[in-house]
Write an enzyme that holds these catalytic residues in place. Structure first.
Site, PDB file in Angstrom:
ATOM      1  N   ARG A 105      -8.037   2.385  -3.471  1.00  0.00           N
ATOM      2  CA  ARG A 105      -8.986   2.396  -2.342  1.00  0.00           C
ATOM      3  C   ARG A 105      -9.790   3.681  -2.433  1.00  0.00           C
ATOM      4  NH1 ARG A 105      -7.906   0.662   3.439  1.00  0.00           N
ATOM      5  NH2 ARG A 105      -9.989   0.687   4.336  1.00  0.00           N
ATOM      6  N   HIS A 108     -10.863   9.584   8.823  1.00  0.00           N
ATOM      7  CA  HIS A 108     -10.445   9.358  10.212  1.00  0.00           C
ATOM      8  C   HIS A 108     -11.032  10.402  11.153  1.00  0.00           C
ATOM      9  CE1 HIS A 108      -8.093   5.925   9.467  1.00  0.00           C
ATOM     10  NE2 HIS A 108      -7.108   6.525   8.842  1.00  0.00           N
ATOM     11  N   CYS A 152      -2.843  -8.882  18.813  1.00  0.00           N
ATOM     12  CA  CYS A 152      -4.269  -9.164  18.829  1.00  0.00           C
ATOM     13  C   CYS A 152      -4.662  -9.693  20.186  1.00  0.00           C
ATOM     14  CB  CYS A 152      -4.611 -10.192  17.756  1.00  0.00           C
ATOM     15  SG  CYS A 152      -6.328 -10.710  17.846  1.00  0.00           S
ATOM     16  N   TYR A 157      -7.196  10.647   3.611  1.00  0.00           N
ATOM     17  CA  TYR A 157      -5.778  10.897   3.345  1.00  0.00           C
ATOM     18  C   TYR A 157      -5.606  11.799   2.115  1.00  0.00           C
ATOM     19  CZ  TYR A 157      -4.480   7.453   6.907  1.00  0.00           C
ATOM     20  OH  TYR A 157      -4.302   6.796   8.095  1.00  0.00           O
ATOM     21  N   GLN A 173      -8.146  -3.305  20.912  1.00  0.00           N
ATOM     22  CA  GLN A 173      -7.299  -3.142  22.092  1.00  0.00           C
ATOM     23  C   GLN A 173      -5.822  -3.443  21.869  1.00  0.00           C
ATOM     24  OE1 GLN A 173     -10.587  -4.771  24.960  1.00  0.00           O
ATOM     25  NE2 GLN A 173      -8.777  -4.356  26.163  1.00  0.00           N
ATOM     26  N   GLN A 191       0.834  -1.205   0.000  1.00  0.00           N
ATOM     27  CA  GLN A 191       0.000   0.000   0.000  1.00  0.00           C
ATOM     28  C   GLN A 191       0.869   1.255   0.000  1.00  0.00           C
ATOM     29  OE1 GLN A 191      -2.273   1.972   3.310  1.00  0.00           O
ATOM     30  NE2 GLN A 191      -4.048   1.176   2.180  1.00  0.00           N
ATOM     31  N   LYS A 205     -12.133  10.246  41.231  1.00  0.00           N
ATOM     32  CA  LYS A 205     -11.078  11.059  40.585  1.00  0.00           C
ATOM     33  C   LYS A 205     -11.702  12.308  39.966  1.00  0.00           C
ATOM     34  CE  LYS A 205      -9.632   7.667  37.913  1.00  0.00           C
ATOM     35  NZ  LYS A 205     -10.075   6.426  38.537  1.00  0.00           N
ATOM     36  N   GLU A 224     -10.326   7.350   3.396  1.00  0.00           N
ATOM     37  CA  GLU A 224     -10.080   7.575   4.831  1.00  0.00           C
ATOM     38  C   GLU A 224      -9.619   9.010   5.143  1.00  0.00           C
ATOM     39  OE1 GLU A 224     -10.652   4.507   3.993  1.00  0.00           O
ATOM     40  OE2 GLU A 224     -11.163   3.701   5.951  1.00  0.00           O
ATOM     41  N   CYS A 259      -4.563  -4.077  18.579  1.00  0.00           N
ATOM     42  CA  CYS A 259      -4.117  -3.710  17.227  1.00  0.00           C
ATOM     43  C   CYS A 259      -4.053  -2.183  17.104  1.00  0.00           C
ATOM     44  CB  CYS A 259      -4.977  -4.371  16.156  1.00  0.00           C
ATOM     45  SG  CYS A 259      -6.736  -4.147  16.340  1.00  0.00           S
ATOM     46  N   ARG A 289     -16.054  -4.552   9.196  1.00  0.00           N
ATOM     47  CA  ARG A 289     -16.825  -5.429  10.076  1.00  0.00           C
ATOM     48  C   ARG A 289     -17.330  -6.699   9.383  1.00  0.00           C
ATOM     49  NH1 ARG A 289     -17.295  -6.995  13.649  1.00  0.00           N
ATOM     50  NH2 ARG A 289     -19.076  -6.465  14.968  1.00  0.00           N
ATOM     51  N   GLU A 327      -6.356  -3.045  36.619  1.00  0.00           N
ATOM     52  CA  GLU A 327      -6.316  -2.864  35.169  1.00  0.00           C
ATOM     53  C   GLU A 327      -6.260  -4.181  34.410  1.00  0.00           C
ATOM     54  OE1 GLU A 327      -3.297   0.019  34.325  1.00  0.00           O
ATOM     55  OE2 GLU A 327      -4.283   1.473  35.605  1.00  0.00           O
TER      56      GLU A 327
HETATM   57  P1  NAP Z   1     -11.345  -0.105  36.664  1.00  0.00           P
HETATM   58  O1  NAP Z   1     -11.136   0.273  35.270  1.00  0.00           O
HETATM   59  O2  NAP Z   1     -10.203  -0.263  37.564  1.00  0.00           O
HETATM   60  O3  NAP Z   1     -12.360   0.961  37.258  1.00  0.00           O
HETATM   61  C1  NAP Z   1     -12.795   0.883  38.556  1.00  0.00           C
HETATM   62  C2  NAP Z   1     -13.633   2.112  38.872  1.00  0.00           C
HETATM   63  O4  NAP Z   1     -14.006   2.051  40.231  1.00  0.00           O
HETATM   64  C3  NAP Z   1     -12.909   3.403  38.663  1.00  0.00           C
HETATM   65  O5  NAP Z   1     -13.806   4.309  38.056  1.00  0.00           O
HETATM   66  C4  NAP Z   1     -12.547   3.850  40.074  1.00  0.00           C
HETATM   67  O6  NAP Z   1     -12.639   5.252  40.046  1.00  0.00           O
HETATM   68  C5  NAP Z   1     -13.594   3.191  40.929  1.00  0.00           C
HETATM   69  N1  NAP Z   1     -13.104   2.757  42.234  1.00  0.00           N
HETATM   70  C6  NAP Z   1     -11.947   2.116  42.520  1.00  0.00           C
HETATM   71  N2  NAP Z   1     -11.860   1.861  43.830  1.00  0.00           N
HETATM   72  C7  NAP Z   1     -12.991   2.327  44.383  1.00  0.00           C
HETATM   73  C8  NAP Z   1     -13.483   2.361  45.716  1.00  0.00           C
HETATM   74  N3  NAP Z   1     -12.800   1.855  46.736  1.00  0.00           N
HETATM   75  N4  NAP Z   1     -14.672   2.944  45.922  1.00  0.00           N
HETATM   76  C9  NAP Z   1     -15.375   3.461  44.922  1.00  0.00           C
HETATM   77  N5  NAP Z   1     -14.959   3.479  43.647  1.00  0.00           N
HETATM   78  C10 NAP Z   1     -13.773   2.903  43.381  1.00  0.00           C
HETATM   79  O7  NAP Z   1     -12.143  -1.460  36.761  1.00  0.00           O
HETATM   80  P2  NAP Z   1     -13.394  -1.969  35.973  1.00  0.00           P
HETATM   81  O8  NAP Z   1     -14.264  -0.903  35.446  1.00  0.00           O
HETATM   82  O9  NAP Z   1     -14.011  -2.925  36.918  1.00  0.00           O
HETATM   83  O10 NAP Z   1     -12.782  -2.709  34.761  1.00  0.00           O
HETATM   84  C11 NAP Z   1     -11.843  -3.730  34.931  1.00  0.00           C
HETATM   85  C12 NAP Z   1     -11.039  -3.890  33.705  1.00  0.00           C
HETATM   86  O11 NAP Z   1     -11.847  -4.461  32.707  1.00  0.00           O
HETATM   87  C13 NAP Z   1     -10.533  -2.576  33.185  1.00  0.00           C
HETATM   88  O12 NAP Z   1      -9.207  -2.348  33.558  1.00  0.00           O
HETATM   89  C14 NAP Z   1     -10.662  -2.699  31.740  1.00  0.00           C
HETATM   90  O13 NAP Z   1      -9.406  -2.888  31.129  1.00  0.00           O
HETATM   91  C15 NAP Z   1     -11.497  -3.926  31.483  1.00  0.00           C
HETATM   92  N6  NAP Z   1     -12.668  -3.522  30.730  1.00  0.00           N
HETATM   93  C16 NAP Z   1     -12.482  -2.814  29.600  1.00  0.00           C
HETATM   94  C17 NAP Z   1     -13.546  -2.406  28.881  1.00  0.00           C
HETATM   95  C18 NAP Z   1     -13.370  -1.638  27.609  1.00  0.00           C
HETATM   96  O14 NAP Z   1     -14.262  -1.006  27.184  1.00  0.00           O
HETATM   97  N7  NAP Z   1     -12.230  -1.669  26.972  1.00  0.00           N
HETATM   98  C19 NAP Z   1     -14.808  -2.689  29.296  1.00  0.00           C
HETATM   99  C20 NAP Z   1     -14.986  -3.408  30.468  1.00  0.00           C
HETATM  100  C21 NAP Z   1     -13.897  -3.794  31.187  1.00  0.00           C
HETATM  101  P3  NAP Z   1     -12.249   6.180  41.281  1.00  0.00           P
HETATM  102  O15 NAP Z   1     -11.137   5.495  41.985  1.00  0.00           O
HETATM  103  O16 NAP Z   1     -11.891   7.485  40.660  1.00  0.00           O
HETATM  104  O17 NAP Z   1     -13.508   6.295  42.063  1.00  0.00           O
HETATM  105 FE1  SF4 Z   2      -9.342  -6.972  18.920  1.00  0.00          FE
HETATM  106 FE2  SF4 Z   2      -7.566  -8.661  17.803  1.00  0.00          FE
HETATM  107 FE3  SF4 Z   2      -9.623  -7.862  16.396  1.00  0.00          FE
HETATM  108 FE4  SF4 Z   2      -7.674  -6.139  17.017  1.00  0.00          FE
HETATM  109  S1  SF4 Z   2      -7.508  -7.911  15.723  1.00  0.00           S
HETATM  110  S2  SF4 Z   2      -9.849  -5.777  17.085  1.00  0.00           S
HETATM  111  S3  SF4 Z   2      -7.111  -6.844  19.051  1.00  0.00           S
HETATM  112  S4  SF4 Z   2      -9.708  -9.072  18.276  1.00  0.00           S
END
Ligand code: NAP
Ligand code: SF4
Length: 679
Positions: free
Chosen positions: A218, A256, A357, A170, A343, A104, A568, A168, A345, A292, A662
């Protein structure tokens, strides 16, 4: 029915004149940052593995035709004899593997992340800090010549073709619309003038490479920006591009800078195939559709319905290099599905990291993360069949170990089972189904509904603890009341939730839970394309320029009044995915979800949630709600790990059981794969 007849359209050959492609599947261009490592063996192995998997033709990540056109400073391109020799390593390896590959050519124009970027007019893009320099006549000629030279070098480097990136938003796309082209010379103004550059580029590219070479263009079929192209303009351009010498037209969807998601999980499958279908019959060369399409049945339906002559899938080839071979062998259920999460890629690409991936950590790590057959088979116990544990089991069994999986739940998938009920995350259903299919394999004894005990784990050579996480207890006074539930109660057990809701915690799960609660139940817009298009304001480009509905997005009303809170003071959702976070935020904003940062949780009672602000606990107030949902993060589930340790048993503790902070499926799967590769 023979095995291959399941996908007769997808597996049909495509005659391009000088060459016949074995099937209708193209691996679309992805910028993986691999070329920039300059480890050409690694680049070659990435593409060769996919060639072995049966894809008809692959397109590389975008190569810069010159320094000013690179997406970022130092972007790869064919600038020297040494570059050509390096790319030869890749093309030779692909050809040895029986595949074909096109390079490309990507000129970023005003999207180039560099103060030296150039464009038709000096208008800064909303997604770049750098205003571009307006090109003069000589400058435009230089860009055309550089793109043509790049194509000639691609041929010299052994590529089977080039793809000229014209969509896109570009460089070439920027000339096509008045949004970015305010010129008054022969390169701007009238339609003929605005289309002159892409057409001239294709003509000069064809001239540079000769007849027996694939030239893909494209084309942006639906710009999804204000003052984008009309459908008549798109059709006129397609015809001119064909006449200028292109062999194939590939589809581009949206600039984009468009504020409409085009490839994320919540975008319905094959959401834009109807746009490509409109172009069918307008030109004589093959047309490719994209966006998709992630499974063979989706690809087959798109082709069977005459939406295109060929399909482009990009990320699905990160998830599974053997996509085509498995489909052809009638084993589609073993294809690792791309869940369109971005996440590992795109989020990596935009952070300057090597792409990979989430479901396949080997992607772009083919030379380093290898699943070699073991010469010392072991008995391995894995506790937990969530993302981490299931990955260990799959990889260890593939390598020849004998694996017993203990899962206390009656289904595999762990936390992923909660993700799959979130509207817009329907892809997780297929993800969990794939895990189930892969665990139903020789060498794996899956024991569902079985809680592992210390005694049951005796006699194994290796023990892997992947027991996951439990919800964190935020210790808020009143949280034991009848109006308080956790996300697990809601997402897993279907706990009832009132009309007015406070969601405590605005992490990934808080956002997901809030999204879940905005929906009334039943099919989601992701499952019903017309509703999704209306929700995001996408119109037929034949009716409205650029495919933007003048009425704008028409979100459906939220089923509930929701307040999403965090302690926060920062913007809620800041930690969400780099390329998808804005979609989650926009989705909730469209549903009038109130996002409140910087609170202290004082107590919960019959009135609702009492909060205050700041260290001085100022502004005490009550948020009157019927239900409070706790999404305050997780803690490791370490009961079994601790009990084993107390008995002196060595175990591998991975995933959320090791570190809950996390945690996401990407980390859990990567950790599981790397552990199992070394057992
Ligand atoms: P998280 O990302 O660690 O968030 C936890 C939340 O709870 C934060 O908003 C935090 O904010 C709050 N918190 C932490 N301790 C607390 C306490 N003692 N009292 C009250 N609030 C508190 O955890 P999660 O939302 O459960 O997600 C877990 C993981 O799943 C994430 O790290 C993420 O990578 C993954 N996930 C990702 C997606 C996505 O869309 N990519 C979707 C779902 C899950 P404060 O501390 O500011 O209050
Ligand atoms: Fe998610 Fe893998 Fe697809 Fe990228 S290639 S969107 S990381 S599943």
């Amino acid at each position: 029915m023979t095995q291959t007849s399941q996908y007769p359209h997808m597996l049909a050959p495509l005659d391009l004149g000088h060459v016949t492609l074995p099937n209708r599947v193209l691996m679309g261009s992805m910028h993986t940052n691999l070329e920039e490592t300059k480890d050409w063996n690694r680049v070659a192995e990435f593409y060769a593995e996919r060639a072995r998997g049966g894809v008809a033709l692959m397109v590389t990540g975008g190569m810069a035709p010159n320094r000013e056109g690179g997406v970022f400073a130092g972007a790869a391109g064919l600038f020297s004899p040494e570059d050509i020799a390096n790319h030869r390593i890749v093309t030779d390896r692909v050809h040895e593997a029986g595949g074909r590959i096109a390079m490309q050519i990507l000129h970023a124009g005003r999207y180039a992340y560099s103060p030296d970027c150039v464009a038709p007019s000096p208008i800064k893009s909303p997604i770049s800090p750098f205003p571009p320099k307006e090109l003069d006549e000589a400058g435009i000629e230089k860009q055309i010549a550089d793109i043509a030279t790049s194509a000639a070098r691609a041929r010299e480097a052994g590529y089977d073709g080039v793809e000229v990136m014209g969509s896109e938003g570009y460089f070439l796309n920027q000339f096509l619309v008045t949004h970015t082209n305010k010129r008054e010379d022969r390169w701007g103004g009238s339609l003929e003038n605005r289309q002159r550059l892409p057409v001239e580029v294709v003509r000069r590219v064809r001239e540079a490479v000769g007849e027996d070479f694939i030239v893909i263009y494209r084309i942006s079929l639906i710009d999804l920006i204000p003052n984008g192209q009309t459908w008549d303009e798109v059709v006129a351009l397609a015809k001119k591009i064909e006449a200028a010498g292109a062999s194939i037209l590939n589809t581009g969807i949206g600039w984009h800078e468009a504020r409409i998601p085009t490839i994320a999980t919540s975008v319905p499958r094959r959401a834009f195939a109807w746009v490509t279908k409109k172009l069918m019959g307008e030109v004589g060369i093959p047309i490719i559709t994209s966006n998709r399409i992630n499974m063979p049945d989706v690809a087959e339906s798109v082709l069977a319905e005459g939406c295109a002559d060929m399909v482009s899938m990009a990320r699905p080839f990160l998830a599974d290099p053997d996509f085509v071979a498995k489909a052809a062998a009638g084993k589609a259920e073993t294809i690792a599905p791309c869940i369109a999460c971005n996440q590992a890629c795109l989020d990596h690409t935009f952070q300057g990291k090597i792409s990979s991936c989430l479901v396949n950590p080997r992607a772009c790590h083919e030379t380093e993360l290898r699943y070699e057959p073991t010469d010392a088979p072991k008995k391995i116990a894995v506790v937990g069949a969530g993302a981490a544990g299931a990955t260990v089991a799959m990889v260890a069994a593939k390598r020849g170990h004998s694996v017993t999986v203990f899962e206390k739940d009656t289904a595999v998938g762990g936390q992923l089972n909660m993700a799959k009920v979130i509207p817009g995350k329907e892809e997780f259903v297929g993800f969990v189904d794939w895990i189930a299919a892969m665990l139903d394999a020789p060498g794996i004894d899956l024991r569902l509904g079985t809680e592992a005990t210390v005694d049951a784990l005796e006699g194994f050579d290796e023990v892997v603890i992947a027991t996951g996480v439990t919800p964190r207890d935020p210790g808020i006074p009143g949280q034991d009341g009848p109006n308080v539930v956790t996300y697990v109660d809601v997402l897993k057990h279907g706990a009832p939730v009132g009309d007015r809701v406070a969601v405590i915690g605005a992490g990934g799960i808080g956002f997901d839970t809030a999204d879940f609660l905005t929906h009334p139940g039943g099919p989601t817009p992701t499952e019903e394309l017309p509703r999704w298009l209306e929700e995001w304001g996408v119109a037929d480009p034949e009716a409205h320029r650029g495919g933007l509905d003048p009425a704008g997005p028409q979100p459906e009303r939220s089923a509930r009044e929701i307040t999403l809170l965090q302690r926060k003071p920062t913007k809620p959702g800041r930690g969400l995915g780099k390329t998808t976070g804005w979609i989650h935020r926009a989705s909730l904003q469209m549903k009038d979800v109130k996002m409140v940062p910087g609170v202290n949780y004082e107590r919960i009672d019959g009135e609702g949630l009492h909060v205050s602000t700041g260290e001085g606990r100022e502004d005490p107030r009550v948020i009157p709600v019927d239900t409070v949902v706790l999404c305050a993060g997780q803690e490791s589930e370490r009961g079994l790990a601790d009990a084993l340790e107390a008995k002196g048993v060595t175990a591998h503790v991975i995933g959320g059981a090791a570190v809950a902070a996390e945690l996401d499926a990407k980390r859990a799967i990567d950790q599981g794969a790397r552990l199992a590769a070394g057992l």
